[in-house]
Design a protein around this motif. Structure first.
Motif, short mmCIF file in Angstrom:
data_model
loop_
_atom_site.label_atom_id
_atom_site.label_comp_id
_atom_site.label_asym_id
_atom_site.label_seq_id
_atom_site.Cartn_x
_atom_site.Cartn_y
_atom_site.Cartn_z
N MET A 1 1.38 -1.03 0.07
CA MET A 1 0.01 0.14 -0.19
C MET A 1 1.08 1.62 0.05
SD MET A 1 -3.21 1.28 0.10
CE MET A 1 -3.25 2.66 0.09
N LEU A 2 1.05 2.30 -0.43
CA LEU A 2 1.41 3.02 -0.77
C LEU A 2 0.41 4.88 -0.31
CD1 LEU A 2 3.58 5.14 -2.10
CD2 LEU A 2 1.74 5.41 -3.95
N ASP A 3 1.46 5.32 0.84
CA ASP A 3 0.44 6.40 0.96
C ASP A 3 1.03 7.70 0.38
OD1 ASP A 3 -0.54 8.55 2.49
OD2 ASP A 3 1.03 8.94 4.12
N LEU A 4 0.36 8.39 -0.66
CA LEU A 4 0.75 9.70 -1.28
C LEU A 4 1.18 10.54 -0.45
CD1 LEU A 4 -1.54 9.39 -4.61
CD2 LEU A 4 0.86 8.30 -4.21
N LEU A 5 2.45 11.06 -0.44
CA LEU A 5 2.87 12.15 0.55
C LEU A 5 2.63 13.45 -0.26
CD1 LEU A 5 4.27 13.45 3.74
CD2 LEU A 5 6.19 13.27 2.42
N LEU A 6 1.64 14.21 0.04
CA LEU A 6 1.18 16.23 -1.56
C LEU A 6 1.33 16.53 -0.94
CD1 LEU A 6 -2.30 14.26 -2.16
CD2 LEU A 6 0.09 13.22 -3.86
N SER A 7 1.93 17.10 0.15
CA SER A 7 2.20 18.39 1.63
C SER A 7 3.73 17.87 1.71
CB SER A 7 0.81 18.41 2.36
OG SER A 7 1.34 19.96 2.70
N PRO A 8 4.50 18.88 1.40
CA PRO A 8 4.73 19.87 -0.36
C PRO A 8 4.41 19.09 -1.28
CG PRO A 8 6.53 19.94 0.97
CD PRO A 8 6.08 19.34 1.67
N THR A 122 7.25 4.63 -8.52
CA THR A 122 7.48 6.70 -7.95
C THR A 122 7.92 7.49 -9.19
OG1 THR A 122 6.19 6.81 -6.04
CG2 THR A 122 7.19 8.55 -6.54
N GLU A 123 9.58 6.50 -9.19
CA GLU A 123 10.44 6.94 -10.15
C GLU A 123 9.91 6.46 -11.68
OE1 GLU A 123 14.22 7.97 -11.70
OE2 GLU A 123 13.44 8.36 -10.06
N GLN A 163 -3.39 3.31 -7.29
CA GLN A 163 -4.37 3.18 -7.40
C GLN A 163 -4.22 1.99 -8.15
OE1 GLN A 163 -6.83 6.50 -7.57
NE2 GLN A 163 -6.18 7.46 -5.42
N ARG A 164 -4.09 2.40 -8.79
CA ARG A 164 -4.29 1.25 -10.01
C ARG A 164 -3.22 -0.28 -9.92
NH1 ARG A 164 -3.22 -0.72 -15.25
NH2 ARG A 164 -1.81 1.55 -16.07
N TYR A 165 -2.80 -0.20 -9.30
CA TYR A 165 -1.59 -0.58 -8.54
C TYR A 165 -1.69 -2.01 -8.24
CZ TYR A 165 2.74 -2.67 -7.21
OH TYR A 165 3.86 -3.66 -6.22
N ASP A 166 -2.31 -1.00 -6.67
CA ASP A 166 -3.16 -1.92 -5.98
C ASP A 166 -3.64 -2.61 -5.40
OD1 ASP A 166 -1.57 -1.54 -3.65
OD2 ASP A 166 -2.42 0.63 -2.28
N GLY A 167 -4.99 -2.33 -6.35
CA GLY A 167 -6.14 -2.86 -6.80
C GLY A 167 -5.87 -3.84 -7.50
N GLU A 168 -5.17 -3.99 -8.72
CA GLU A 168 -5.11 -5.24 -9.92
C GLU A 168 -3.89 -6.60 -9.30
OE1 GLU A 168 -3.10 -4.26 -13.77
OE2 GLU A 168 -5.03 -2.92 -14.13
N THR A 169 -3.63 -5.95 -8.19
CA THR A 169 -2.41 -6.44 -7.51
C THR A 169 -2.28 -7.12 -6.32
OG1 THR A 169 -1.24 -5.41 -6.04
CG2 THR A 169 -0.40 -5.87 -8.78
N ASN A 170 -3.99 -6.79 -5.60
CA ASN A 170 -4.46 -7.02 -4.10
C ASN A 170 -3.24 -6.63 -3.66
OD1 ASN A 170 -7.04 -7.78 -2.76
ND2 ASN A 170 -6.78 -9.69 -3.43
N HIS A 171 -3.05 -6.17 -3.38
CA HIS A 171 -2.25 -5.47 -2.07
C HIS A 171 -0.52 -6.46 -2.35
CE1 HIS A 171 -4.66 -2.12 -0.55
NE2 HIS A 171 -5.20 -2.98 -1.09
#
Length: 210
Positions: A1-8, A122-123, A163-171
């Motif tokens: 699972m990924l937490d998308l760090l958006l700030s900043p 991410t890269e 989100q698609r990566y986690d969904g398709e691979t079921n984490h």
């Protein structure tokens, strides 16, 4: 699972040559209140040779969270204009103090690999952003709003694919889908090799947040 760090999302730095201003009238002295600055988080720059280990996941797991691990990654950009020439530095980073794993002594290599692919993806999007920036011409007098628009699109695409990566691979539990994602992420990294950042050295692989 990924937490998308958006700030900043990014740090905007501009170097514009501005006319000298007359000094403002001296103001009456005011008491100075000293406070300790918030500590900046440790960041790991993405590396093709330095892969994540469970020791990098330093945060305390969230109580009651059904997930077994959480990766906090970010795409950061430092941009500027010097003598009205645009430049940018884009970096994919991992935040150890905001990433966690439950029971690291029993966590599987398969789960760690799934988290690594989050970072690799991410890269991929960092390289896509670097590629995009080479095709654009920015007006340095209106740099921030123009770059904000580019960054919003880049982050939206990145979020959606994570989100698609986690969904398709079921984490990571669907091994067939996981292998398919492994292969296509590696292929995209190879295709975008021209837009890779310089491999971080021992001195720069770990830094603090902006």
């Amino acid at each position: 699972m990924l937490d998308l760090l958006l700030s900043p999302l990014f740090v905007l730095r501009t170097w514009l040559l501005l006319p000298a201003l007359a000094p403002a009238p001296a103001a009456a002295p005011r008491p100075v209140v000293m406070s300790a600055p918030d500590p900046k988080p440790e960041l790991l720059a993405w590396s093709a040779t330095r892969r994540l280990t469970w020791a990098d996941f330093k945060a305390r797991p969230m109580t009651g969270d059904p997930l077994h691990a959480l990766t906090t990654a970010n795409i950061g950009a430092q941009i500027g204009c010097q003598d009205y020439v645009f430049s940018a530095k884009v970096q994919a980073t991992f935040t150890p103090t905001e990433s966690w794993v439950k029971a690291p002594h029993t966590a599987s290599e398969a789960l760690l690999h799934h988290e690594q692919i989050h970072f690799d993806l991410t890269e991929v999007h960092a390289r896509l952003l670097r590629q995009k920036l080479t095709t654009l011409k920015f007006n340095c007098d209106q740099l921030q709003p123009a770059f904000n628009n580019v960054m919003k699109v880049a982050i939206s695409n990145w979020q959606r694919e994570q989100q698609r990566y986690d969904g398709e691979t079921n984490h990571g539990l669907n091994l067939v889908k996981q292998k398919a994602w492994d292969d296509q992420i590696q292929q995209r990294l190879t295709t975008l090799q021209a837009y890779a950042a310089p491999e971080p050295t021992a001195a720069t692989a770990t830094s603090t947040g902006q």
